[in-house]
Motif scaffolding. Structure first.
Motif, PDB file in Angstrom:
ATOM      1  N   LEU A 215       0.870  -1.171   0.000  1.00 11.22           N
ATOM      2  CA  LEU A 215       0.000   0.000   0.000  1.00 11.22           C
ATOM      3  C   LEU A 215       0.908   1.224   0.000  1.00 11.22           C
ATOM      4  CD1 LEU A 215      -3.055   0.489   0.066  1.00 11.22           C
ATOM      5  CD2 LEU A 215      -2.909   0.716   2.540  1.00 11.22           C
ATOM      6  N   GLU A 216       1.272   1.693  -1.187  1.00 11.39           N
ATOM      7  CA  GLU A 216       2.291   2.740  -1.328  1.00 11.39           C
ATOM      8  C   GLU A 216       1.641   4.115  -1.155  1.00 11.39           C
ATOM      9  OE1 GLU A 216       4.161   2.141  -5.054  1.00 11.39           O
ATOM     10  OE2 GLU A 216       5.166   0.294  -4.453  1.00 11.39           O
ATOM     11  N   VAL A 217       1.870   4.714  -0.004  1.00  7.84           N
ATOM     12  CA  VAL A 217       1.305   6.036   0.269  1.00  7.84           C
ATOM     13  C   VAL A 217       2.318   6.986   0.897  1.00  7.84           C
ATOM     14  CG1 VAL A 217      -1.114   5.383   0.417  1.00  7.84           C
ATOM     15  CG2 VAL A 217       0.353   5.077   2.405  1.00  7.84           C
ATOM     16  N   SER A 218       3.500   6.519   1.224  1.00  5.91           N
ATOM     17  CA  SER A 218       4.536   7.393   1.775  1.00  5.91           C
ATOM     18  C   SER A 218       5.887   6.963   1.220  1.00  5.91           C
ATOM     19  CB  SER A 218       4.546   7.350   3.310  1.00  5.91           C
ATOM     20  OG  SER A 218       4.754   6.033   3.786  1.00  5.91           O
ATOM     21  N   ARG A 219       6.890   7.795   1.408  1.00  2.00           N
ATOM     22  CA  ARG A 219       8.200   7.546   0.805  1.00  2.00           C
ATOM     23  C   ARG A 219       8.800   6.226   1.262  1.00  2.00           C
ATOM     24  NH1 ARG A 219      13.543   8.084   1.732  1.00  2.00           N
ATOM     25  NH2 ARG A 219      13.068   8.444   3.909  1.00  2.00           N
ATOM     26  N   ASP A 220       8.665   5.891   2.549  1.00  2.00           N
ATOM     27  CA  ASP A 220       9.266   4.642   3.019  1.00  2.00           C
ATOM     28  C   ASP A 220       8.620   3.433   2.347  1.00  2.00           C
ATOM     29  OD1 ASP A 220       7.359   3.176   5.370  1.00  2.00           O
ATOM     30  OD2 ASP A 220       6.920   5.268   4.982  1.00  2.00           O
ATOM     31  N   ARG A 221       7.351   3.549   1.924  1.00  5.42           N
ATOM     32  CA  ARG A 221       6.679   2.416   1.301  1.00  5.42           C
ATOM     33  C   ARG A 221       6.993   2.273  -0.181  1.00  5.42           C
ATOM     34  NH1 ARG A 221       1.000   1.186   4.242  1.00  5.42           N
ATOM     35  NH2 ARG A 221       1.650   1.672   6.372  1.00  5.42           N
ATOM     36  N   ASP A 222       7.781   3.178  -0.710  1.00  3.66           N
ATOM     37  CA  ASP A 222       8.325   2.975  -2.054  1.00  3.66           C
ATOM     38  C   ASP A 222       9.399   1.894  -2.045  1.00  3.66           C
ATOM     39  OD1 ASP A 222       6.696   4.864  -3.205  1.00  3.66           O
ATOM     40  OD2 ASP A 222       8.209   6.437  -3.263  1.00  3.66           O
ATOM     41  N   TYR A 223       9.848   1.499  -0.867  1.00  2.00           N
ATOM     42  CA  TYR A 223      10.925   0.527  -0.729  1.00  2.00           C
ATOM     43  C   TYR A 223      10.436  -0.711   0.005  1.00  2.00           C
ATOM     44  CZ  TYR A 223      13.724   4.659  -1.796  1.00  2.00           C
ATOM     45  OH  TYR A 223      14.238   5.778  -2.394  1.00  2.00           O
TER      46      TYR A 223
ATOM     47  N   PRO B 227      12.761  14.465 -12.129  1.00  2.00           N
ATOM     48  CA  PRO B 227      13.134  14.958 -13.459  1.00  2.00           C
ATOM     49  C   PRO B 227      14.558  14.651 -13.889  1.00  2.00           C
ATOM     50  CG  PRO B 227      12.990  16.768 -11.876  1.00  2.00           C
ATOM     51  CD  PRO B 227      12.433  15.568 -11.199  1.00  2.00           C
ATOM     52  N   LEU B 228      15.454  14.302 -12.968  1.00  2.00           N
ATOM     53  CA  LEU B 228      16.841  14.027 -13.344  1.00  2.00           C
ATOM     54  C   LEU B 228      17.113  12.541 -13.548  1.00  2.00           C
ATOM     55  CD1 LEU B 228      18.765  16.515 -11.022  1.00  2.00           C
ATOM     56  CD2 LEU B 228      17.957  16.836 -13.367  1.00  2.00           C
ATOM     57  N   GLY B 229      16.085  11.716 -13.433  1.00  2.00           N
ATOM     58  CA  GLY B 229      16.274  10.287 -13.640  1.00  2.00           C
ATOM     59  C   GLY B 229      15.684   9.483 -12.500  1.00  2.00           C
ATOM     60  N   THR B 230      15.570   8.183 -12.714  1.00  2.00           N
ATOM     61  CA  THR B 230      14.983   7.279 -11.734  1.00  2.00           C
ATOM     62  C   THR B 230      15.852   7.191 -10.485  1.00  2.00           C
ATOM     63  OG1 THR B 230      14.010   5.991 -13.524  1.00  2.00           O
ATOM     64  CG2 THR B 230      14.133   4.938 -11.368  1.00  2.00           C
ATOM     65  N   MET B 231      15.211   7.109  -9.335  1.00  3.34           N
ATOM     66  CA  MET B 231      15.929   6.990  -8.077  1.00  3.34           C
ATOM     67  C   MET B 231      16.447   5.563  -7.902  1.00  3.34           C
ATOM     68  SD  MET B 231      15.584  10.056  -6.881  1.00  3.34           S
ATOM     69  CE  MET B 231      15.927  10.011  -5.121  1.00  3.34           C
ATOM     70  N   PRO B 232      17.526   5.358  -7.118  1.00  4.27           N
ATOM     71  CA  PRO B 232      18.020   4.009  -6.840  1.00  4.27           C
ATOM     72  C   PRO B 232      16.945   3.149  -6.181  1.00  4.27           C
ATOM     73  CG  PRO B 232      19.634   5.653  -6.185  1.00  4.27           C
ATOM     74  CD  PRO B 232      18.386   6.398  -6.533  1.00  4.27           C
ATOM     75  N   GLU B 233      17.033   1.844  -6.394  1.00  3.47           N
ATOM     76  CA  GLU B 233      16.014   0.936  -5.884  1.00  3.47           C
ATOM     77  C   GLU B 233      16.051   0.809  -4.366  1.00  3.47           C
ATOM     78  OE1 GLU B 233      16.242  -2.812  -7.806  1.00  3.47           O
ATOM     79  OE2 GLU B 233      15.613  -2.051  -9.763  1.00  3.47           O
TER      80      GLU B 233
ATOM     81  N   TRP C 142      26.707   8.127  -3.046  1.00  4.82           N
ATOM     82  CA  TRP C 142      26.293   7.256  -1.938  1.00  4.82           C
ATOM     83  C   TRP C 142      25.593   8.019  -0.815  1.00  4.82           C
ATOM     84  CZ3 TRP C 142      25.995   2.400  -2.982  1.00  4.82           C
ATOM     85  CH2 TRP C 142      26.911   1.787  -3.833  1.00  4.82           C
ATOM     86  N   TRP C 143      25.260   9.283  -1.012  1.00  5.46           N
ATOM     87  CA  TRP C 143      24.661  10.090   0.046  1.00  5.46           C
ATOM     88  C   TRP C 143      23.189  10.362  -0.251  1.00  5.46           C
ATOM     89  CZ3 TRP C 143      26.859  11.453   4.635  1.00  5.46           C
ATOM     90  CH2 TRP C 143      28.224  11.162   4.763  1.00  5.46           C
ATOM     91  N   MET C 144      22.398  10.448   0.814  1.00  8.33           N
ATOM     92  CA  MET C 144      20.987  10.731   0.661  1.00  8.33           C
ATOM     93  C   MET C 144      20.501  11.662   1.771  1.00  8.33           C
ATOM     94  SD  MET C 144      18.932   9.139   3.174  1.00  8.33           S
ATOM     95  CE  MET C 144      17.469   8.593   2.345  1.00  8.33           C
ATOM     96  N   LEU C 145      19.546  12.513   1.411  1.00  6.00           N
ATOM     97  CA  LEU C 145      18.885  13.418   2.344  1.00  6.00           C
ATOM     98  C   LEU C 145      17.401  13.397   1.997  1.00  6.00           C
ATOM     99  CD1 LEU C 145      18.822  15.715   4.506  1.00  6.00           C
ATOM    100  CD2 LEU C 145      19.246  17.320   2.612  1.00  6.00           C
TER     101      LEU C 145
ATOM    102  N   GLN D  99      17.307   2.344  -0.422  1.00  7.23           N
ATOM    103  CA  GLN D  99      17.561   3.621   0.234  1.00  7.23           C
ATOM    104  C   GLN D  99      19.044   3.921   0.360  1.00  7.23           C
ATOM    105  OE1 GLN D  99      15.273   3.787   3.985  1.00  7.23           O
ATOM    106  NE2 GLN D  99      14.389   5.642   3.136  1.00  7.23           N
ATOM    107  N   ASP D 100      19.872   2.898   0.431  1.00  3.17           N
ATOM    108  CA  ASP D 100      21.321   3.130   0.513  1.00  3.17           C
ATOM    109  C   ASP D 100      22.009   2.821  -0.813  1.00  3.17           C
ATOM    110  OD1 ASP D 100      20.995   0.423   0.509  1.00  3.17           O
ATOM    111  OD2 ASP D 100      22.175   0.026   2.305  1.00  3.17           O
ATOM    112  N   GLY D 101      21.250   2.901  -1.916  1.00  6.87           N
ATOM    113  CA  GLY D 101      21.810   2.600  -3.222  1.00  6.87           C
ATOM    114  C   GLY D 101      22.610   3.757  -3.800  1.00  6.87           C
ATOM    115  N   TYR D 102      23.290   3.486  -4.899  1.00 14.83           N
ATOM    116  CA  TYR D 102      24.183   4.452  -5.544  1.00 14.83           C
ATOM    117  C   TYR D 102      23.428   5.206  -6.624  1.00 14.83           C
ATOM    118  CZ  TYR D 102      28.190   6.337  -8.090  1.00 14.83           C
ATOM    119  OH  TYR D 102      29.082   7.171  -8.715  1.00 14.83           O
ATOM    120  N   ALA D 103      23.586   6.522  -6.669  1.00 18.82           N
ATOM    121  CA  ALA D 103      22.957   7.360  -7.685  1.00 18.82           C
ATOM    122  C   ALA D 103      24.026   7.906  -8.630  1.00 18.82           C
ATOM    123  CB  ALA D 103      22.198   8.518  -7.034  1.00 18.82           C
ATOM    124  N   GLU D 104      23.777   7.780  -9.906  1.00 21.43           N
ATOM    125  CA  GLU D 104      24.671   8.341 -10.913  1.00 21.43           C
ATOM    126  C   GLU D 104      24.460   9.855 -10.962  1.00 21.43           C
ATOM    127  OE1 GLU D 104      26.957   7.003 -12.696  1.00 21.43           O
ATOM    128  OE2 GLU D 104      26.639   4.851 -12.385  1.00 21.43           O
TER     129      GLU D 104
END
Length: 346
Positions: free
Chosen positions: A117-125, A186-192, A233-236, A194-199
């Protein structure tokens, strides 16, 4: 010229005709994770009835799952997934069992079955993709994680997506959840994970609404707004959740972390999350919750060893009954946790 013409004729005659999408074979993919955690310390005033996630010290299975996905003709697919049980800890429960179809360019899609039941950011994962083993408080106490549902989706690949549908929390539910969630990246798909690598730099803005017009439980409205920024490797991230149900509950949260340093094929990561929630308990003005994890990752993240700390600070005044003298009127409790864990991914 004659030789060239003959070669073209032969190559053309031997070329296979375009394949009909209905003739494409089925393909199977799978993934798995197994995590175990020793909760070495729990404050002696911790209580699940008061919305604390762990009542006592124990060894438990967390952030574990096994899932398979089958893709078939006409861009159809089916998914089956079990996860470590939330109600019966240590056991597996059906998390996803669905069938769906989507356009070849992934712009439109639809599915029916049991899903997150995807309704918040944490539930995207999925649970094993989360940084911490405990979800934000309003996410885990106000709505089920999974439900029988049907949904349709539309997307601008790599840029945005919208999903809307209905969900039934149980077979005897007298009204469905009506929900929608939008994501802008808009800059591309997010990593799968939460601690994944973003180009390069990635960011996402999200929002959701869920309406439950239950005749027996009363009408409730759940809303969310969130943002997430990734760089290598950083996220906020930050989020706001509001649950207007039997009583009004709200939560603000923020999360920060990333890779501290690496030694050969191993890396050390640190993450922290802070939450401020109101409306959780009668007499409680606000609750501050914190979670931190120090994680050693190896084998490209397939092996993770970590220590995790949580804390909770309740603000308010305990009521006095009659002529009883209350020496300490505060409602703050000893209900933090300290744990060591190991997680493997396949």
């Amino acid at each position: 010229m004659i030789l060239t013409g003959l070669l073209l004729l032969v190559s053309t005659s031997r070329a296979e005709p375009p394949q009909d999408p209905s003739d494409r074979p089925f393909t199977l993919s799978w993934e798995a994770a197994l995590g175990a955690q020793w909760v070495a310390w729990v404050g002696d005033e911790s209580a699940i009835a008061r919305l604390d996630p762990i009542p006592t010290e124990s060894v438990r299975i967390v952030q574990s799952a096994l899932g398979i996905e089958i893709t078939g003709p006409l861009n159809s697919y089916a998914a089956l997934r079990v996860e470590e049980g939330l109600v019966h800890a240590g056991g597996l429960e059906s998390a996803e069992a669905l069938v769906g179809i989507q356009s070849s360019n992934r712009v439109f899609g639809a599915w029916v079955g049991r899903n997150d039941l995807e309704v918040s950011r944490d539930r995207d994962y999925e649970p094993e993709q989360l940084i911490h083993s405990v979800r934000p408080v309003l996410s885990r106490v106000t709505l089920p994680i999974h439900a029988g549902a049907a949904a349709v989706s539309a997307a601008w690949p790599e840029r945005a997506s919208l999903e809307a549908g209905v969900a039934y929390p149980s077979l005897t539910a007298d009204a469905p959840y009506v929900r929608a969630r939008v994501r802008l990246h808009p800059l591309g798909t997010m990593p799968e994970a939460q601690d994944g690598y973003a180009e390069g730099v990635r960011f996402q803005l999200g929002g959701a609404a869920l309406w439950h017009p239950s005749p027996s439980l009363g009408t409730s409205l759940w809303t969310d707004a969130d943002a997430e920024l990734r760089w290598r490797w950083w996220m906020l991230s930050a989020g706001w959740i509001r649950f207007d149900g039997p009583q009004l509950s709200q939560e603000l949260l923020a999360e920060l972390g990333g890779r501290l340093f690496g030694v050969r094929r191993a890396d050390l990561y640190a993450y922290g999350r802070v939450e401020r929630a109101t409306g959780l308990e009668d007499g409680e003005d606000a609750r501050w919750l914190g979670a931190g994890r120090l994680c050693w990752r190896a084998a490209e993240g397939r092996v993770r060893v970590y220590t995790e700390l949580t804390m909770s600070r309740e603000q308010g005044t305990a009521p006095a009954d009659g002529d009883v003298v209350v020496l300490d009127p505060s409602i703050e409790r000893r209900n933090g946790t300290a744990a060591l864990g190991l997680q493997l991914h396949w």
